[in-house]
Write an enzyme that holds these catalytic residues in place. Sequence first.
Site, PDB file in Angstrom:
ATOM      1  CG  ASP A  18      -5.546   4.006   4.089  1.00 39.69           C
ATOM      2  OD1 ASP A  18      -6.062   3.940   5.215  1.00 39.69           O
ATOM      3  OD2 ASP A  18      -4.612   4.770   3.832  1.00 39.69           O
ATOM      4  CG  HIS A  48      -1.758   1.211   1.334  1.00 42.23           C
ATOM      5  ND1 HIS A  48      -2.953   1.323   0.656  1.00 42.23           N
ATOM      6  CD2 HIS A  48      -1.590   2.364   2.003  1.00 42.23           C
ATOM      7  CE1 HIS A  48      -3.485   2.502   0.921  1.00 42.23           C
ATOM      8  NE2 HIS A  48      -2.678   3.157   1.738  1.00 42.23           N
ATOM      9  CG  HIS A  57      -6.692   7.440   0.499  1.00 42.58           C
ATOM     10  ND1 HIS A  57      -6.432   6.399  -0.356  1.00 42.58           N
ATOM     11  CD2 HIS A  57      -5.802   7.305   1.516  1.00 42.58           C
ATOM     12  CE1 HIS A  57      -5.447   5.669   0.128  1.00 42.58           C
ATOM     13  NE2 HIS A  57      -5.038   6.207   1.262  1.00 42.58           N
ATOM     14  CG  ASP A 111      -0.934   6.475   1.791  1.00 42.87           C
ATOM     15  OD1 ASP A 111      -2.111   6.227   1.496  1.00 42.87           O
ATOM     16  OD2 ASP A 111      -0.427   6.160   2.878  1.00 42.87           O
TER      17      ASP A 111
END
Length: 1007
Positions: A371, A259, A576, A261
């Site tokens: 997320d 993951h 996000h 970001d």
Amino acid sequence: MHDDRSITEHRLRRVLRERIKPAVRSRSVPLAVERWEAPGEPVPVAEGLAAPYRPCAAGDPWGPAWGTTWFKVTGTVPASWAGRTVEAVLDLGFDRMMPGFQCEGLVHRADGGEVKGLNPYNDWVRVADRAEGGERVEWYVEAASNPVLVDHAATYEGDLRTSGDQPLYRLARMDLTVFETEVWELVQDLEVLHELMTQLDVQDARRYAVLHAVEAALDAVDLGDVPGTAAAARAQLAGVLSSPAHASAHRISAVGHAHIDSAWLWPLRETVRKVSRTASNVVHLMDGHPEFVFAMSQAQQLDWIKTSRPELFEQIKKKIADGQFVPVGGMWVESDTNMVGGEAMARQFLYGKKFLLDEFGIETHNVWLPDSFGYTAAMPQIVKLAGAKWFLTQKISWSQVNKFPHHTFWWEGIDGTRVFTHFPPVDTYNSDLGGAQLAHAARNYQEKGRGSRSLVPFGWGDGGGGPTREHLARAARQRDLEGSPRVEIERPDAFFEKAHAEYGDAPVWAGELYLELHRGTYTSQAKTKQGNRRSESLLREAELWAATATVRTEGYAYPYEDLERLWKTVLLHQFHDILPGSSIAWVHREARATYAAVREELQAITLAAQRALAGPGEEELVFNCAPHARRGVPAGGAGVPAAAGQPVTVEERHGGGHVLANGRLLVEIDGRGLIVSAYDLEGRRESLAPGAAANLLQIHPDFPNMWDAWDIDAFYRHKVTDLVALDSMEVTGGGPDAATVTVTRSFGSSTAVQTVTLRAGARTVDLVTDVEWHETEKFLKAAFPLDVKAERSASETQFGHVHRATHTNTSWEAAKFEICAHRWIHVEEPGWGVALLNDSTYGHDVTRDVRPDGGQTTTVRLSLLRAPRYPDPETDQGGHTLRFSLAPGAQIGDAVREGHALNLPERVLTGAGPVAPLLAVDNDAVVVEAVKLAEDRSGDVIVRLYESRGGRATAVLTPGFAATAAVESDLLERPLPGAAVAAPAPDGTVALALRPFQIVTVRLHRA
């Protein structure tokens, strides 16, 4: 039998830490190290390779915040190591506790090709499986000295412009080593069994079998010769490691993942490098582990690799063809879903899936959003129309109050569409595949007795390097291990196919997946949110007028490349942590500049198209981009506006203040500059509660327990200050078309200038608040106490609206003390309601109280500004212009119409005469969301529309051009399964019938 576990555990931990793990590398020789500090931003690889290097050594400090240091490492494998496995250890000074949030590196060959990334749990490079001796090593390490920003404390290290210039790291180990494979395997055996043992019940015989096997293994190890006795120790463990799992053991589908970001505690430019480092590790790991499967979820990140690391991209393409590297998700980025507009959400899938189809020829069937901070109830329909059928999330496990009741379920959206959804019970999207996490997944799984399997994403995220060989070792040992869930590494689609086949009648959850946490993200970084909303509106305008000009005029060419590039820029910034306002200062500084550039470019595209349509002439034309007619100008057309209506009057109010009226509304502003009456003259109804004042600015303390930019905690309401002190009030605009009263207030270190405007013919009171905001850890709201008994509110979301209770009967309702709305929020009694409209505000709250007279007041508040200190200590500081409107007497249809009108202002040009719309729809309940030309450049016209009021609707679509066929399509503009190619009626019209909130995309073939 007494419990000897604690004694064995202590012994095991010490022996592992002090003897066995150090023996994994039995010999070492230092590498020669040189360095070069790249000035400013990262440089191309060729420049780094050719730079002038100077000597350095382990222990030297390096790396100011956000800097790049290139290290050249050279050495020769000793001849005495012939036949041994040799690895280099390149430790940049890693802290093993925070992979992904510190320094990182990418190793290059002398020819510039990538070798692999360097991260805290992946600091090695294999030289030879079986060395000959004398091998020459020469590598270049591109090392990023990213500051550690995870302490939740205010810091100015989050922007290159304000960070310090002192070195943050100290170079650690740079050695060639002999890698002892059997010792490494022993470490994996012991760690897996240790964690398994800790999860077994104290009365479980299996626990004691493992305990005694571990004791025997430790007895077999000669601490003075670990490599020589590792095999004997492993033999003591073989029995317990080969004992099979119970037939009823929970089944885990393990999917490699990292993951990352797309921006958070680092800027976008650093994410470009993070994904390359991790992807190079993944490809490297796949070369030696054909069973390894890795899922990557953001098309934008693959596009970055394609652009910045073409060699690596070609390696990824091969691994995708081999089935090991699996693109998932289908969106451009893992976006926020609360605040992203409807058409932008459609484009997340259009451009994300289109990239994967164009580059790899694959169609993704799952949506991977672990997320994001809550999930809109519009999502199931959008997912289905994008050609996907499965949805995965994990973040709901973070909710503070209520535990979500399912892990595998059908999620039903506002239109009734259902999508098969999984919420991994392991409660992390960065699993280590350790026994504790796997046991938690099995215990936590809420579908026991009906379902038997769950998915676990494993690997270090956010630049931590992704999955490692240690992860794969754990997976292999727990594939069929007594006392453990069964672990199988497989593709996400394989999991979903099995889960659906096993549990097709899973329970249904209807409505949004509301995260009971991170509610402050609806408000933090107001300029970023404003940039997003206005970019979405400008993209709508540019596409509409460009499509109209292309069809209607000679010589105008539709700007396909520019519009796609601009859309992708806006979609990226919907990530996000960017749109929610939870990134560092650097990210938001760049976002503001990016949105300004997007605005300029889109305005130029719009103006060029409008000029082509208007032609030469002196007649003043109003271009109306909104989906409803206004002032006599049709939706999507241009013309001369009709007369405004009854003139506006301004009078002095008895007792101080002013009274504005236009024949539809009467607005009273008292001597404090507050609205004390908003009377609907046609409905003969007062909007505001008796004795209450609206457009009231209120300020709260704002110091949540954690996650400053993310959270607001309910206790913020314990203290409130009404901002009623008045610096000045004056009538600043008066005349037949509009009247304005301007109010100035000072509070703390800030000022607010509020204008109240009533326009001729308007059904809304237009409100502008200009704030010069210089508060810290404060929360600014604007309150509207309404004389309405409303048990629920309606908030616009993508392609419709969602209802939420205004009461707090249950903990689920009480937890929604802050809610998200797009262009409007509405409350009503049967037959009469009030809407509050905005042009860039997302956070709201709705409460209700009983008055002494027995009536009920429903108070709607907009959340305007915050001032958290982390991760950006200057969040929202400076000037802001916030626009909103009050619409007394509004029904849902009025809220939809006025919300679009506020967000899509008229544009005025001179030209030859009216411009007819490219297409028209005869029912205001059916809203046109987008008009554009097809992505395949066929010249076909794409129109996307939806039913906006929550009921069934019929409508007639009338193209303003010769259309040979109309085809209902998916979001990728392909015919929906079973969709017929229908010729329009003889008069050229297309009849439509829509379900509540149904989205329909029609492809109109041009003659």
